[in-house]
Motif scaffolding. Structure first.
Motif, mmCIF file in Angstrom:
data_model
loop_
_atom_site.group_PDB
_atom_site.id
_atom_site.type_symbol
_atom_site.label_atom_id
_atom_site.label_comp_id
_atom_site.label_asym_id
_atom_site.label_seq_id
_atom_site.Cartn_x
_atom_site.Cartn_y
_atom_site.Cartn_z
ATOM 1 N N TRP A 12 100.423 24.248 -26.266
ATOM 2 C CA TRP A 12 101.320 23.252 -26.308
ATOM 3 C C TRP A 12 100.951 22.367 -24.838
ATOM 4 O O TRP A 12 101.305 20.974 -24.799
ATOM 5 N N SER A 13 100.809 22.762 -23.680
ATOM 6 C CA SER A 13 100.756 22.112 -22.561
ATOM 7 C C SER A 13 99.235 21.275 -22.380
ATOM 8 O O SER A 13 99.230 20.259 -21.908
ATOM 9 N N SER A 14 98.335 21.865 -22.986
ATOM 10 C CA SER A 14 96.784 21.261 -22.793
ATOM 11 C C SER A 14 96.376 20.546 -24.067
ATOM 12 O O SER A 14 95.575 19.558 -24.102
ATOM 13 N N GLY A 15 96.729 20.710 -25.177
ATOM 14 C CA GLY A 15 96.447 20.508 -26.531
ATOM 15 C C GLY A 15 95.181 21.037 -26.806
ATOM 16 O O GLY A 15 94.495 20.551 -27.928
ATOM 17 N N THR A 16 94.593 22.181 -26.268
ATOM 18 C CA THR A 16 93.508 22.851 -26.596
ATOM 19 C C THR A 16 93.761 23.801 -27.980
ATOM 20 O O THR A 16 94.821 24.036 -28.126
ATOM 21 N N THR A 17 92.479 23.494 -28.730
ATOM 22 C CA THR A 17 92.828 23.847 -30.082
ATOM 23 C C THR A 17 91.856 25.065 -30.542
ATOM 24 O O THR A 17 90.795 25.314 -29.743
ATOM 25 N N LEU A 18 92.191 25.756 -31.510
ATOM 26 C CA LEU A 18 91.289 26.704 -32.054
ATOM 27 C C LEU A 18 91.376 26.912 -33.625
ATOM 28 O O LEU A 18 92.561 26.752 -34.026
ATOM 29 N N PHE A 19 90.300 27.062 -34.215
ATOM 30 C CA PHE A 19 90.253 27.112 -35.840
ATOM 31 C C PHE A 19 89.726 28.241 -36.294
ATOM 32 O O PHE A 19 88.551 28.872 -35.562
ATOM 33 N N ALA A 20 90.174 28.735 -37.401
ATOM 34 C CA ALA A 20 89.359 29.764 -38.379
ATOM 35 C C ALA A 20 88.054 29.183 -38.719
ATOM 36 O O ALA A 20 88.189 27.786 -39.088
ATOM 37 N N ASP A 21 87.138 29.821 -38.770
ATOM 38 C CA ASP A 21 85.825 29.528 -39.461
ATOM 39 C C ASP A 21 85.945 28.911 -40.739
ATOM 40 O O ASP A 21 85.020 27.927 -41.048
ATOM 41 N N SER A 22 86.802 29.411 -41.420
ATOM 42 C CA SER A 22 86.881 29.033 -42.935
ATOM 43 C C SER A 22 87.474 27.465 -42.960
ATOM 44 O O SER A 22 87.442 26.965 -44.148
ATOM 45 N N VAL A 23 88.132 27.002 -41.788
ATOM 46 C CA VAL A 23 88.752 25.709 -42.042
ATOM 47 C C VAL A 23 88.120 24.738 -41.039
ATOM 48 O O VAL A 23 88.435 23.535 -41.191
ATOM 49 N N LYS A 24 87.036 25.106 -40.145
ATOM 50 C CA LYS A 24 86.724 24.213 -39.137
ATOM 51 C C LYS A 24 86.010 23.136 -39.655
ATOM 52 O O LYS A 24 85.272 23.219 -40.676
ATOM 53 N N GLY A 25 86.381 22.050 -39.207
ATOM 54 C CA GLY A 25 85.725 20.714 -39.666
ATOM 55 C C GLY A 25 86.557 20.011 -40.782
ATOM 56 O O GLY A 25 86.202 19.055 -41.416
ATOM 57 N N ARG A 26 87.326 21.032 -41.376
ATOM 58 C CA ARG A 26 88.343 20.340 -42.473
ATOM 59 C C ARG A 26 89.935 20.148 -42.052
ATOM 60 O O ARG A 26 90.267 19.329 -42.593
ATOM 61 N N PHE A 27 90.328 21.030 -41.327
ATOM 62 C CA PHE A 27 91.541 20.941 -40.902
ATOM 63 C C PHE A 27 91.866 20.515 -39.343
ATOM 64 O O PHE A 27 90.856 20.696 -38.584
ATOM 65 N N PHE A 28 92.636 19.930 -39.015
ATOM 66 C CA PHE A 28 93.068 19.513 -37.686
ATOM 67 C C PHE A 28 94.337 19.780 -37.342
ATOM 68 O O PHE A 28 95.257 19.370 -38.201
ATOM 69 N N LEU A 32 90.197 19.873 -49.228
ATOM 70 C CA LEU A 32 90.785 21.225 -49.756
ATOM 71 C C LEU A 32 89.816 21.817 -50.922
ATOM 72 O O LEU A 32 89.568 21.252 -51.881
ATOM 73 N N LYS A 33 89.955 23.130 -50.627
ATOM 74 C CA LYS A 33 89.423 23.950 -51.670
ATOM 75 C C LYS A 33 90.203 24.768 -52.260
ATOM 76 O O LYS A 33 91.463 25.248 -51.841
ATOM 77 N N ASP A 34 90.082 25.352 -53.688
ATOM 78 C CA ASP A 34 91.151 26.243 -54.317
ATOM 79 C C ASP A 34 91.385 27.511 -53.320
ATOM 80 O O ASP A 34 92.669 27.797 -53.347
ATOM 81 N N GLU A 35 90.369 28.057 -52.677
ATOM 82 C CA GLU A 35 91.004 29.077 -51.932
ATOM 83 C C GLU A 35 91.566 28.667 -50.627
ATOM 84 O O GLU A 35 91.994 29.812 -49.748
ATOM 85 N N ASP A 36 92.036 27.531 -50.396
ATOM 86 C CA ASP A 36 92.899 27.196 -49.415
ATOM 87 C C ASP A 36 94.481 27.426 -49.942
ATOM 88 O O ASP A 36 95.452 27.186 -49.229
ATOM 89 N N THR A 37 94.635 27.669 -51.153
ATOM 90 C CA THR A 37 95.900 27.911 -51.782
ATOM 91 C C THR A 37 96.643 29.116 -51.157
ATOM 92 O O THR A 37 95.913 30.120 -50.907
ATOM 93 N N ALA A 38 97.697 29.047 -50.621
ATOM 94 C CA ALA A 38 98.423 29.931 -49.894
ATOM 95 C C ALA A 38 99.860 29.313 -49.388
ATOM 96 O O ALA A 38 100.079 28.157 -49.521
#
Length: 122
Positions: free
Chosen positions: A53-69, A86-92
């Motif tokens: 929250w303080s810095s805005g630094t982010t981290l992503f799972a490999d499965s969503v990197k480049g697609r989710f923000f 979005l892919k079918d496997e993103d269903t959750a």
């Protein structure tokens, strides 16, 4: 105790986009880390993304990197998850969570929303 409320879920075609929102009922302190996780039936809840929250630094799972923000609005205490290609496997069911450690481990988060369903189908 701050409560988290997710919104924005729904059904979308493969390749489409959705934006999830997570609104906090009170102030999110600068020491917080806000995360998004997801879960499908019979599987453990898995990490998707986080933002410090303080810095805005982010981290992503490999499965969503480049697609989710992930992004935040400090003025409204809201965190967003923009999901593209979005892919079918993103269903959750997608959950918003608050913790105090820069961590992808769900056990490091102590406040959770109720979740919002995302369904991706061709």
């Amino acid at each position: 105790q701050v409560q988290l409320t997710e919104s924005g879920g729904g059904s979308v075609q493969t390749g489409g986009s959705l934006r999830l929102s997570c609104a906090a009922s009170g102030r999110i302190y600068s020491s917080s880390v806000m995360g998004w996780f997801r879960q499908t039936p019979g599987k453990e809840r898995e990490f998707v993304a986080l933002i410090r929250w303080s810095s805005g630094t982010t981290l992503f799972a490999d499965s969503v990197k480049g697609r989710f923000f992930i992004s935040k609005d400090s003025a409204t205490n809201t965190v967003y998850l923009q999901m593209n290609a979005l892919k079918d496997e993103d269903t959750a069911v997608y959950y918003c969570a608050r913790g105090s450690q820069y961590s992808s481990n769900r056990r490091d988060y102590n406040t959770w929303g109720q979740g919002t369903q995302v369904t991706v189908a061709s």
